[in-house]
Design a protein around this motif. Structure first.
Motif, mmCIF file in Angstrom:
data_model
loop_
_atom_site.group_PDB
_atom_site.id
_atom_site.type_symbol
_atom_site.label_atom_id
_atom_site.label_comp_id
_atom_site.label_asym_id
_atom_site.label_seq_id
_atom_site.Cartn_x
_atom_site.Cartn_y
_atom_site.Cartn_z
ATOM 1 N N ALA A 108 2.778 51.956 0.262
ATOM 2 C CA ALA A 108 2.914 52.276 1.692
ATOM 3 C C ALA A 108 1.824 51.597 2.511
ATOM 4 N N ASN A 109 0.675 51.299 1.909
ATOM 5 C CA ASN A 109 -0.420 50.635 2.612
ATOM 6 C C ASN A 109 -0.338 49.116 2.557
ATOM 7 N N GLU A 110 0.660 48.605 1.872
ATOM 8 C CA GLU A 110 0.843 47.154 1.745
ATOM 9 C C GLU A 110 1.284 46.567 3.097
ATOM 10 N N PRO A 111 0.625 45.520 3.580
ATOM 11 C CA PRO A 111 1.031 44.923 4.861
ATOM 12 C C PRO A 111 2.435 44.318 4.771
ATOM 13 N N GLY A 112 3.238 44.546 5.775
ATOM 14 C CA GLY A 112 4.570 43.972 5.846
ATOM 15 C C GLY A 112 5.607 44.629 4.960
ATOM 16 N N ILE A 113 5.299 45.778 4.417
ATOM 17 C CA ILE A 113 6.225 46.435 3.486
ATOM 18 C C ILE A 113 7.487 46.929 4.188
ATOM 19 N N ALA A 114 7.401 47.218 5.478
ATOM 20 C CA ALA A 114 8.554 47.734 6.223
ATOM 21 C C ALA A 114 9.651 46.694 6.369
ATOM 22 N N TRP A 148 11.376 51.479 5.262
ATOM 23 C CA TRP A 148 12.091 51.938 4.081
ATOM 24 C C TRP A 148 11.640 53.338 3.691
ATOM 25 N N LYS A 149 12.513 54.040 3.011
ATOM 26 C CA LYS A 149 12.178 55.330 2.399
ATOM 27 C C LYS A 149 12.445 55.166 0.905
ATOM 28 N N MET A 150 11.419 55.371 0.108
ATOM 29 C CA MET A 150 11.532 55.184 -1.338
ATOM 30 C C MET A 150 11.476 56.537 -2.026
ATOM 31 N N GLU A 151 12.491 56.802 -2.828
ATOM 32 C CA GLU A 151 12.574 58.050 -3.588
ATOM 33 C C GLU A 151 12.539 57.722 -5.071
ATOM 34 N N PHE A 186 10.598 65.400 -11.998
ATOM 35 C CA PHE A 186 9.642 64.974 -10.995
ATOM 36 C C PHE A 186 10.349 64.222 -9.872
ATOM 37 N N ASP A 187 9.981 64.540 -8.645
ATOM 38 C CA ASP A 187 10.529 63.903 -7.454
ATOM 39 C C ASP A 187 9.368 63.482 -6.558
ATOM 40 N N ALA A 188 9.420 62.251 -6.093
ATOM 41 C CA ALA A 188 8.400 61.752 -5.164
ATOM 42 C C ALA A 188 9.100 60.932 -4.083
ATOM 43 N N VAL A 189 8.687 61.116 -2.837
ATOM 44 C CA VAL A 189 9.265 60.403 -1.698
ATOM 45 C C VAL A 189 8.125 59.818 -0.874
ATOM 46 N N GLN A 190 8.315 58.569 -0.424
ATOM 47 C CA GLN A 190 7.300 57.925 0.403
ATOM 48 C C GLN A 190 7.978 57.073 1.465
ATOM 49 N N GLU A 191 7.509 57.198 2.693
ATOM 50 C CA GLU A 191 7.966 56.346 3.783
ATOM 51 C C GLU A 191 7.159 55.049 3.734
ATOM 52 N N LEU A 192 7.855 53.924 3.766
ATOM 53 C CA LEU A 192 7.210 52.616 3.752
ATOM 54 C C LEU A 192 7.414 52.000 5.131
ATOM 55 N N THR A 193 6.488 52.270 6.030
ATOM 56 C CA THR A 193 6.674 51.864 7.436
ATOM 57 C C THR A 193 5.589 50.944 7.955
ATOM 58 N N ARG A 194 4.726 50.479 7.117
ATOM 59 C CA ARG A 194 3.617 49.658 7.610
ATOM 60 C C ARG A 194 4.115 48.259 7.952
#
Length: 127
Positions: A48-54, A91-94, A113-121
């Motif tokens: 999620a902290n990666e530049p340009g990931i969105a 993006w939303k990654m599940e 196990f369930d993990a969700v992360q918004e990739l908006t950077r």
């Protein structure tokens, strides 16, 4: 003649040792499952902290995610456990997976196990 209590008996000590050993055994079986889940969560946060990931391609996002997991020796998460959906800002990654470990004889422990992360950077994808 007065008797005073002098401490735990040998049998009592063995019972306490057996109970402590049982819980230590359970902990040794469960700890790797939760350690892997922590690796998945930290890989998602790093992504999620990666530049340009969105604006990145889904194949590139998955590749970056699995490279991060490879470093942490996570082998229970497979590509079919990862789902990317497009949102307004990125993006939303599940990540949904299950781990089954043998406990004793025919008794297994299962972790879901369930993990969700918004990739908006947004940003420069090449940096």
């Amino acid at each position: 003649m007065k008797r005073t209590q002098s401490g735990i008996t040998f049998i009592g000590f063995l019972v306490v040792l057996a109970v402590a050993g049982f819980f230590a055994y359970i902990g040794m079986k469960l700890f790797p499952m939760y350690q892997e889940y922590y690796s998945v969560k930290s890989a998602l946060k790093g992504l999620a902290n990666e530049p340009g990931i969105a604006t990145a391609d889904p194949a590139k996002i998955q590749d970056l995610f699995f490279r991060r997991l490879y470093i942490n020796y996570s082998d229970n998460v497979k590509p079919e456990n990862v789902k990317l959906t497009r949102g307004e800002r990125g993006w939303k990654m599940e990540v949904n997976y299950e781990v089954r470990k043998s406990m004793i004889y025919n008794l297994d422990v299962v972790g879901k196990f369930d993990a969700v992360q918004e990739l908006t950077r947004a940003g420069d994808a090449d940096s």
